[in-house]
Design an enzyme around this catalytic site. Sequence first.
Site, PDB file in Angstrom:
ATOM      1  N   ASP A  82      41.920  41.086  41.740  1.00 46.70           N
ATOM      2  CA  ASP A  82      40.976  41.746  40.642  1.00 46.70           C
ATOM      3  C   ASP A  82      40.698  43.390  41.054  1.00 46.70           C
ATOM      4  O   ASP A  82      40.333  43.597  42.116  1.00 46.70           O
ATOM      5  CB  ASP A  82      39.824  40.863  40.541  1.00 46.70           C
ATOM      6  CG  ASP A  82      38.837  40.891  39.374  1.00 46.70           C
ATOM      7  OD1 ASP A  82      39.614  41.436  38.281  1.00 46.70           O
ATOM      8  OD2 ASP A  82      37.924  40.868  39.434  1.00 46.70           O
ATOM      9  N   HIS A  83      40.743  44.001  40.000  1.00 50.02           N
ATOM     10  CA  HIS A  83      40.482  45.558  40.110  1.00 50.02           C
ATOM     11  C   HIS A  83      40.647  46.249  41.331  1.00 50.02           C
ATOM     12  O   HIS A  83      40.090  46.723  42.017  1.00 50.02           O
ATOM     13  CB  HIS A  83      38.759  45.493  40.075  1.00 50.02           C
ATOM     14  CG  HIS A  83      38.089  45.202  38.888  1.00 50.02           C
ATOM     15  ND1 HIS A  83      38.078  46.059  37.875  1.00 50.02           N
ATOM     16  CD2 HIS A  83      37.429  44.156  38.557  1.00 50.02           C
ATOM     17  CE1 HIS A  83      37.426  45.690  36.851  1.00 50.02           C
ATOM     18  NE2 HIS A  83      36.881  44.423  37.036  1.00 50.02           N
ATOM     19  N   GLY A 180      27.822  42.294  36.780  1.00 53.37           N
ATOM     20  CA  GLY A 180      26.369  42.261  37.287  1.00 53.37           C
ATOM     21  C   GLY A 180      25.656  41.476  36.353  1.00 53.37           C
ATOM     22  O   GLY A 180      26.137  40.922  35.295  1.00 53.37           O
ATOM     23  N   SER A 210      29.171  36.951  33.889  1.00 49.87           N
ATOM     24  CA  SER A 210      27.771  36.238  34.188  1.00 49.87           C
ATOM     25  C   SER A 210      26.876  36.647  33.509  1.00 49.87           C
ATOM     26  O   SER A 210      26.608  37.966  32.956  1.00 49.87           O
ATOM     27  CB  SER A 210      27.757  37.030  35.601  1.00 49.87           C
ATOM     28  OG  SER A 210      28.688  36.377  36.410  1.00 49.87           O
TER      29      SER A 210
END
Length: 281
Positions: A82-83, A180, A210
Amino acid sequence: MYVSPKEILQDAIDRHYAVAAFNFYNLDTLLAIIEAAEEERSPVIAQIYADHFTFYNGGGSIAKAALRLIEETPVPVYLHLDHASNYETILYAIELGFHSVMYDGSELPLDENISISKTVVEAAHKHGIFTEVELGRIGRLSGGQEDAVYDDCTGVEEACQLISNCKADSLAPAIGTAHGLYRTVPKLNFRRLEELQKALEVPLVLHGGSGIPDELIRKSIDLGIAKINVGTELKYQWSSTMKAGLEQGLKEPIKLENNAKQAVKEIAKRKISLFGSAGKA
Ligand code: 13P
């Protein structure tokens, strides 16, 4: 068991659900993700941030643990990086056997993003590895940024340009989410999501999963989101459960870790059920 990303995501599109892509941070969170998928009989994606990946013995130990668990579980899983914005890290992940990699060139001007994404996609495709690229500004709530960025969503024309030139297999667009925990309810640009979905043939990925209210998640899936990334909720649950255990005087890592793993698993199971993938394995 390993099932190819293409197959897992196509099934989600065909049967109108989304696959949870959970970020894992250590062995507890990795086990929690796999066990949650097994208990819910759901496909799942195990993913690790590029910087967390390199933390573990250069990445080899954690990747091998994940690949072994994927081999042994009866539910469909694949391993995703990821990323990543470093080409060498991506090549190392490919060499280790990752099934999917993300190149994040979203902070670059479009032409540079296209050019590096193309190089990464070509390298990955040579090994049959699935790819994800990113375009637009997906906020980061930990870096002092106030909240998600609704006004700076991914343009349809730019997205088409990126995908048609670099030939990536999936796209993470910015539609108002952020990584976040949100301080206010995020405002998602569903009109843009609909336009992107109509204009592109690749699966779309929702980052910053999230803390998004359930009804917004359901609407995103209705409008074609096939993969939803969730990290922060899992890692906060892990740390707060560890902290509670330490405050109670627990000293045995196995007890502390088991409590943390169970708590993370409950969150993962809730997400799997919300995303509609329970029972789909
Ligand atoms: P959250 O940490 O906000 O769930 O986002 C995870 C993510 O998008 C990983 O790429």
